[in-house]
Design a protein around this motif. Sequence first.
Motif, PDB file in Angstrom:
ATOM      1  N   GLY A 128       0.816  -1.199   0.000  1.00  0.00           N
ATOM      2  CA  GLY A 128       0.000   0.000   0.000  1.00  0.00           C
ATOM      3  C   GLY A 128       0.856   1.259   0.000  1.00  0.00           C
ATOM      4  O   GLY A 128       1.940   1.287   0.576  1.00  0.00           O
ATOM      5  N   GLY A 129       0.386   2.310  -0.658  1.00  0.00           N
ATOM      6  CA  GLY A 129       1.136   3.548  -0.770  1.00  0.00           C
ATOM      7  C   GLY A 129       0.994   4.426   0.462  1.00  0.00           C
ATOM      8  O   GLY A 129       0.152   4.201   1.329  1.00  0.00           O
ATOM      9  N   ALA A 130       1.855   5.454   0.519  1.00  0.00           N
ATOM     10  CA  ALA A 130       1.826   6.435   1.602  1.00  0.00           C
ATOM     11  C   ALA A 130       1.823   7.838   0.987  1.00  0.00           C
ATOM     12  O   ALA A 130       1.937   8.004  -0.228  1.00  0.00           O
ATOM     13  CB  ALA A 130       3.011   6.243   2.543  1.00  0.00           C
ATOM     14  N   PHE A 131       1.700   8.867   1.833  1.00  0.00           N
ATOM     15  CA  PHE A 131       1.682  10.245   1.354  1.00  0.00           C
ATOM     16  C   PHE A 131       3.075  10.650   0.870  1.00  0.00           C
ATOM     17  O   PHE A 131       4.072  10.269   1.486  1.00  0.00           O
ATOM     18  CB  PHE A 131       1.233  11.158   2.500  1.00  0.00           C
ATOM     19  CG  PHE A 131       1.222  12.617   2.149  1.00  0.00           C
ATOM     20  CD1 PHE A 131       0.171  13.140   1.426  1.00  0.00           C
ATOM     21  CD2 PHE A 131       2.267  13.436   2.512  1.00  0.00           C
ATOM     22  CE1 PHE A 131       0.159  14.478   1.091  1.00  0.00           C
ATOM     23  CE2 PHE A 131       2.263  14.780   2.184  1.00  0.00           C
ATOM     24  CZ  PHE A 131       1.210  15.294   1.460  1.00  0.00           C
ATOM     25  N   PRO A 132       3.219  11.466  -0.204  1.00  0.00           N
ATOM     26  CA  PRO A 132       2.155  12.052  -1.017  1.00  0.00           C
ATOM     27  C   PRO A 132       1.658  11.099  -2.093  1.00  0.00           C
ATOM     28  O   PRO A 132       2.310  10.094  -2.380  1.00  0.00           O
ATOM     29  CB  PRO A 132       2.850  13.268  -1.639  1.00  0.00           C
ATOM     30  CG  PRO A 132       4.265  12.852  -1.779  1.00  0.00           C
ATOM     31  CD  PRO A 132       4.556  11.988  -0.583  1.00  0.00           C
ATOM     32  N   GLY A 133       0.516  11.448  -2.676  1.00  0.00           N
ATOM     33  CA  GLY A 133      -0.107  10.562  -3.633  1.00  0.00           C
ATOM     34  C   GLY A 133      -0.573  11.247  -4.895  1.00  0.00           C
ATOM     35  O   GLY A 133      -1.711  11.079  -5.311  1.00  0.00           O
ATOM     36  N   SER A 134       0.284  12.035  -5.513  1.00  0.00           N
ATOM     37  CA  SER A 134      -0.120  12.744  -6.723  1.00  0.00           C
ATOM     38  C   SER A 134      -0.276  11.806  -7.916  1.00  0.00           C
ATOM     39  O   SER A 134      -0.892  12.146  -8.907  1.00  0.00           O
ATOM     40  CB  SER A 134       0.911  13.831  -7.048  1.00  0.00           C
ATOM     41  OG  SER A 134       2.200  13.268  -7.194  1.00  0.00           O
ATOM     42  N   SER A 135       0.315  10.616  -7.833  1.00  0.00           N
ATOM     43  CA  SER A 135       0.126   9.589  -8.862  1.00  0.00           C
ATOM     44  C   SER A 135      -0.151   8.274  -8.155  1.00  0.00           C
ATOM     45  O   SER A 135      -0.046   8.184  -6.926  1.00  0.00           O
ATOM     46  CB  SER A 135       1.359   9.486  -9.757  1.00  0.00           C
ATOM     47  OG  SER A 135       2.494   9.126  -8.992  1.00  0.00           O
ATOM     48  N   ASP A 136      -0.511   7.268  -8.922  1.00  0.00           N
ATOM     49  CA  ASP A 136      -0.845   5.978  -8.306  1.00  0.00           C
ATOM     50  C   ASP A 136       0.415   5.387  -7.676  1.00  0.00           C
ATOM     51  O   ASP A 136       1.328   4.958  -8.367  1.00  0.00           O
ATOM     52  CB  ASP A 136      -1.415   5.026  -9.357  1.00  0.00           C
ATOM     53  CG  ASP A 136      -2.016   3.760  -8.735  1.00  0.00           C
ATOM     54  OD1 ASP A 136      -1.711   3.481  -7.562  1.00  0.00           O
ATOM     55  OD2 ASP A 136      -2.763   3.062  -9.425  1.00  0.00           O
ATOM     56  N   ASN A 137       0.466   5.347  -6.365  1.00  0.00           N
ATOM     57  CA  ASN A 137       1.652   4.857  -5.666  1.00  0.00           C
ATOM     58  C   ASN A 137       1.451   3.485  -5.043  1.00  0.00           C
ATOM     59  O   ASN A 137       2.195   3.087  -4.152  1.00  0.00           O
ATOM     60  CB  ASN A 137       2.086   5.867  -4.594  1.00  0.00           C
ATOM     61  CG  ASN A 137       0.985   6.167  -3.590  1.00  0.00           C
ATOM     62  OD1 ASN A 137      -0.058   5.510  -3.575  1.00  0.00           O
ATOM     63  ND2 ASN A 137       1.209   7.163  -2.740  1.00  0.00           N
ATOM     64  N   SER A 138       0.435   2.766  -5.493  1.00  0.00           N
ATOM     65  CA  SER A 138       0.193   1.421  -4.980  1.00  0.00           C
ATOM     66  C   SER A 138       1.090   0.412  -5.683  1.00  0.00           C
ATOM     67  O   SER A 138       1.566   0.631  -6.792  1.00  0.00           O
ATOM     68  CB  SER A 138      -1.272   1.034  -5.178  1.00  0.00           C
ATOM     69  OG  SER A 138      -1.588   1.030  -6.564  1.00  0.00           O
ATOM     70  N   GLY A 139       1.328  -0.728  -5.022  1.00  0.00           N
ATOM     71  CA  GLY A 139       2.074  -1.818  -5.631  1.00  0.00           C
ATOM     72  C   GLY A 139       1.152  -2.767  -6.367  1.00  0.00           C
ATOM     73  O   GLY A 139       0.055  -3.084  -5.896  1.00  0.00           O
ATOM     74  N   THR A 140       1.565  -3.210  -7.528  1.00  0.00           N
ATOM     75  CA  THR A 140       0.740  -4.136  -8.310  1.00  0.00           C
ATOM     76  C   THR A 140       0.840  -5.550  -7.751  1.00  0.00           C
ATOM     77  O   THR A 140       1.854  -5.955  -7.190  1.00  0.00           O
ATOM     78  CB  THR A 140       1.174  -4.146  -9.777  1.00  0.00           C
ATOM     79  OG1 THR A 140       2.567  -4.490  -9.868  1.00  0.00           O
ATOM     80  CG2 THR A 140       0.956  -2.787 -10.414  1.00  0.00           C
ATOM     81  N   GLY A 141      -0.238  -6.315  -7.931  1.00  0.00           N
ATOM     82  CA  GLY A 141      -0.269  -7.730  -7.570  1.00  0.00           C
ATOM     83  C   GLY A 141       0.075  -8.569  -8.790  1.00  0.00           C
ATOM     84  O   GLY A 141      -0.731  -8.698  -9.710  1.00  0.00           O
TER      85      GLY A 141
END
Length: 288
Positions: A128-141
């Motif tokens: 899972g992503g953290a701040f900041p989040g100006s773009s998709d910062n999640s990890g792919t499965g």
Amino acid sequence: GTKVPSGSNTYHFFTSPDTFDVTYDGSGSKDIEILVIGGGAAGGSSPNNSAGGGGAGGFVEGPITVDQSSYVVTIGAGGASGAMSGRPGADSYFGPPSPPGGITALGGGGGGGQSSTPAAEPGGSGGGGAFPGSSDNSGTGDQPGQSHGISGVSNFGNKGGRTFSPGSAQGAGGGGAGGAASNTNPSPNMATAGGAAKVALSGDSGIPPSYGTPGPSPGRWFAGGGGADGYTAHTNGGGGGAGNAGTNSDADANTGSGGGGNAPGGPAGGPGTGGTGGSGIVIIKYAN
């Protein structure tokens, strides 16, 4: 491994590296059911107040055939806690001594840490992503895209959650084998739970309670995503022994679950070190 007879079947549990030696009378191959789970990732950490949850290890199960041979079993370690981004889990493997022809369950992707490393890592399930989040910062499965060269097995893994700007101090949960983590919304200080775990071997009731965890339906559950840590609230992991955010955030061993995110800032802040991921497991079921 550890053999556990149950009725007309035997369950064979591997929680550390070993070999699965197949011998039998007669000729031909034999049918087994198998579950291979990679190591879960650690949650992210931050010197401020936002951290993403670790992704669960990849989840691979199904009926396969085996010949009279020795099969290598490798158990992926859970991701270790550390500074900023959580460390990924290691892969688990079942198959011949040298690929191809075996089953690989990918380790989970580490959770993001606020500011300098907000982007989470890809893995069996993504962090899972953290701040900041100006773009998709999640990890792919990435587990669903794996090809093992073995018919009959199915791959499970999901994406972690993402954070958004202009929200601040946000953390998103890691993905689980049973479902993706939810994204935060643009409000400040949000945190989301880890993705759901998945039940082993279609809810088989013969797996002892010493393995996995209870879930919303019968059977033993594994590979839940770690929960995130935001400024005002922690969130829970996605079952299967997944780590909660904040304190007590390590995932259970041999569940393949992700660790919880940790950050010391804010009223809900934890100790600042991401929870460790749970090591993987291999479970084999065969007729007596």
